[in-house]
Design a protein around this motif. Structure first.
Motif, PDB file in Angstrom:
ATOM      1  N   SER A  97       1.149  -1.733   0.361  1.00 30.97           N
ATOM      2  CA  SER A  97       0.359  -0.112   0.129  1.00 30.97           C
ATOM      3  C   SER A  97       0.402   2.035   0.553  1.00 30.97           C
ATOM      4  N   ILE A 100       1.868   2.324  -3.654  1.00 34.41           N
ATOM      5  CA  ILE A 100       1.387   2.313  -4.252  1.00 34.41           C
ATOM      6  C   ILE A 100       1.471   4.079  -4.069  1.00 34.41           C
ATOM      7  N   PHE A 121      -8.410  -2.195  -7.060  1.00 33.61           N
ATOM      8  CA  PHE A 121      -8.592  -2.191  -5.808  1.00 33.61           C
ATOM      9  C   PHE A 121      -8.605  -0.209  -5.145  1.00 33.61           C
ATOM     10  N   TYR A 124      -6.252   2.545  -4.833  1.00 31.41           N
ATOM     11  CA  TYR A 124      -5.364   3.267  -5.983  1.00 31.41           C
ATOM     12  C   TYR A 124      -6.270   4.418  -5.871  1.00 31.41           C
ATOM     13  N   ASN A 168      -8.174  -7.388  -8.222  1.00 26.62           N
ATOM     14  CA  ASN A 168      -8.411  -7.873  -7.162  1.00 26.62           C
ATOM     15  C   ASN A 168      -9.397  -6.439  -7.168  1.00 26.62           C
ATOM     16  N   ASP A 195       0.872  -3.467 -10.051  1.00 30.94           N
ATOM     17  CA  ASP A 195       0.761  -3.897  -8.754  1.00 30.94           C
ATOM     18  C   ASP A 195       0.649  -5.359  -8.891  1.00 30.94           C
ATOM     19  N   ALA A 197       0.200  -8.278  -5.772  1.00 31.20           N
ATOM     20  CA  ALA A 197      -0.165  -8.169  -5.214  1.00 31.20           C
ATOM     21  C   ALA A 197      -0.696  -9.987  -4.887  1.00 31.20           C
ATOM     22  N   TYR A 198      -0.898 -10.624  -5.680  1.00 32.71           N
ATOM     23  CA  TYR A 198      -1.328 -11.729  -6.105  1.00 32.71           C
ATOM     24  C   TYR A 198      -0.956 -12.409  -7.154  1.00 32.71           C
ATOM     25  N   SER A 227       2.402  -9.827   2.500  1.00 30.66           N
ATOM     26  CA  SER A 227       0.901 -10.167   3.404  1.00 30.66           C
ATOM     27  C   SER A 227      -0.212 -10.768   2.555  1.00 30.66           C
ATOM     28  N   LYS A 228       0.362 -11.719   1.622  1.00 32.07           N
ATOM     29  CA  LYS A 228      -0.571 -12.022   1.099  1.00 32.07           C
ATOM     30  C   LYS A 228       0.002 -13.650   0.925  1.00 32.07           C
ATOM     31  N   ARG A 236       2.759  -5.793   8.130  1.00 32.64           N
ATOM     32  CA  ARG A 236       2.562  -4.678   7.049  1.00 32.64           C
ATOM     33  C   ARG A 236       4.482  -4.681   6.381  1.00 32.64           C
ATOM     34  N   LEU A 237       4.145  -4.847   4.914  1.00 34.07           N
ATOM     35  CA  LEU A 237       5.684  -5.341   4.675  1.00 34.07           C
ATOM     36  C   LEU A 237       5.698  -5.411   2.856  1.00 34.07           C
TER      37      LEU A 237
HETATM   38  C1  LIG Z   1      -3.486  -6.796  -0.217  1.00 33.30           C
HETATM   39  C2  LIG Z   1      -3.477  -6.197  -1.432  1.00 33.30           C
HETATM   40  C3  LIG Z   1      -2.399  -5.420  -1.867  1.00 33.30           C
HETATM   41  C4  LIG Z   1      -0.975  -6.010  -0.475  1.00 33.30           C
HETATM   42  O1  LIG Z   1      -1.339  -4.388   0.786  1.00 33.30           O
HETATM   43  P1  LIG Z   1      -0.403  -4.824   1.909  1.00 33.30           P
HETATM   44  O2  LIG Z   1      -0.187  -3.047   1.845  1.00 33.30           O
HETATM   45  O3  LIG Z   1       0.705  -4.855   1.221  1.00 33.30           O
HETATM   46  O4  LIG Z   1      -1.075  -5.698   2.721  1.00 33.30           O
HETATM   47  C5  LIG Z   1      -2.141  -4.862  -2.312  1.00 33.30           C
HETATM   48  N1  LIG Z   1      -2.498  -4.597  -3.556  1.00 33.30           N
HETATM   49  C6  LIG Z   1      -3.530  -5.601  -3.926  1.00 33.30           C
HETATM   50  C7  LIG Z   1      -4.829  -5.079  -4.813  1.00 33.30           C
HETATM   51  C8  LIG Z   1      -4.066  -6.336  -2.837  1.00 33.30           C
HETATM   52  O5  LIG Z   1      -6.110  -6.766  -2.655  1.00 33.30           O
END
Ligand SMILES: *Cc1c(COP(=O)(O)O)cnc(C)c1O
Length: 370
Positions: A97, A100, A121, A124, A168, A195, A197-198, A227-228, A236-237
């Motif tokens: 986050s 971003i 997400f 953004y 997401n 991004d 994240a997944y 986080s995932k 938080r990293l």
């Molecule tokens: C969960 C997620 C994140 C990750 O968030 P963190 O701040 O790293 O926990 C980033 N982008 C998307 C789309 C997410 O769903």
């Protein structure tokens, strides 16, 4: 609440609706007097982190009085070796986050536009609005990011493009060929944030890693999170793979020690445990398959996912979400993501998915009865 001080606050901030996290388990237990609650709302890793990460975290407890390494030397070295990118091309963030947010603060000036896929997400748009930027929403096509339309929305006033891959809340991913076409279709000096994240969960035949496209010659940044798939959401990293020049700019802007020491230590251990990551990804693939099979058998529409969640169409998403809470199951209503008829369900353990399925069928009946 009175808006007594609102006139002192930037008008752009007043436009923001705060980010709504998934409902915490303890909160639902309190509210409904439930003893058993299953949370499938925040795309958390149901298996948790590598045991090595937990051990490393405990050891950090001996050093609580010391500031962390502000540049994350050890972790960057490990990531650098793993991904074969120079450490100068890595930046750490307080969750992805923050990556971003840093990208938005770096590139978005008031009045410029940021091109987003919609829905994507919600962080953004929040970051862009706070910075005085204007969001240009490009609707999905067939639930996936419409890359040609995103490229078409880029113009002289575009200060940034942000794309989630997988996206997401839909779980869809675009492949290498359309991505390369997209990159060649937009001006090479347009800042782009990918991004990912997944990304660890994506296994499509044409899937790719954004880091392979990072070069000194274009302002493209790939964001990743612990986080995932790494199961370290509490700490938080996140990190960015970015041209060294952009890492330098992030270093000017970020708060000192933005990546905390406990997170760095746990992540360093987690990165080394590739077996655990493989188990996590394998279990997710099985759980995702099971959930999609269940949705198909239940006669509901769903979006085939490349992530650790599946979106399904249930009619009134908010109502379905609330009825599920009565059953002790927290899913995500995604009405706030412009999908009012859908909910998003994270992949849990087999035991959790069994509870989810029973609750889902019960609520489906209730909804049918009106
Ligand atoms: C969960 C997620 C994140 C990750 O968030 P963190 O701040 O790293 O926990 C980033 N982008 C998307 C789309 C997410 O769903």
């Amino acid at each position: 609440m009175d808006n007594r001080f609102a006139s002192r606050v930037a008008a752009d901030i007043m436009k923001i609706v705060p980010y709504r996290p998934g409902k915490p388990i303890e909160e639902l237990k309190r509210e409904k007097g439930l003893s058993r609650v299953v949370k499938l709302a925040s795309n958390e890793n149901p298996l948790g982190p590598s045991p090595a990460a937990v051990k490393a975290l405990k050891e950090e407890g001996e050093r609580l009085n010391r500031y962390p390494d502000g540049y994350g030397y050890e972790l960057k070295r490990a990531l650098s070796e793993l991904w074969r990118v120079p450490p100068e091309e890595l930046a750490l963030g307080n969750g992805s986050s923050e990556i971003i947010e840093m990208m938005v603060r770096l590139f978005v000036r008031p009045g410029t536009t940021v091109v987003l896929a919609c829905p994507s997400f919600s962080i953004y748009a929040i970051a862009v609005t706070a910075q005085g930027g204007r969001v240009v929403d490009v609707p999905l096509t067939g639930h996936g990011v419409d890359l040609p339309a995103v490229a078409g929305a880029v113009d002289e006033n575009t200060s940034l493009v942000i794309l989630g891959n997988p996206n997401n809340p839909t779980g869809t991913a675009f492949g290498r060929a359309p991505w390369e076409k997209f990159l060649s279709a937009i001006p090479s000096d347009t800042p782009v944030l990918l991004d990912e994240a997944y990304a660890e969960y994506a296994d499509g035949p044409d899937s790719f890693d954004g880091r392979d496209y990072i070069s000194d010659t274009r302002p493209l940044v790939a964001a990743r999170t612990f986080s995932k798939a790494y199961g370290l959401a509490l700490l938080r990293l996140g990190y960015a793979v970015a041209p060294a020049e952009i890492v330098d700019y992030m270093n000017r802007l970020r708060l000192p020690f933005n990546a905390n020491g406990a997170a760095q230590a746990a992540a360093l251990a987690a990165v080394a445990d590739r077996n655990h990551l493989e188990r996590v990804v394998g279990a997710n693939r099985e759980g995702r398959e099971r959930l999609q099979t269940f949705f198909a058998a239940s006669g509901v529409e769903f979006i085939p996912s490349q992530a650790n969640f599946v979106a399904t169409r249930v009619g009134d998403g908010d109502r379905f979400f609330n009825l599920m809470l009565d059953e002790g199951v927290i899913v995500r209503s995604i009405s706030g993501f412009a999908m009012p008829e859908w909910i998003r369900v994270s992949i849990g353990t087999p035991g959790e998915m069994e509870i989810f399925e029973a609750a889902f069928l019960k609520v489906q009946k209730l909804m049918g009865a009106k």
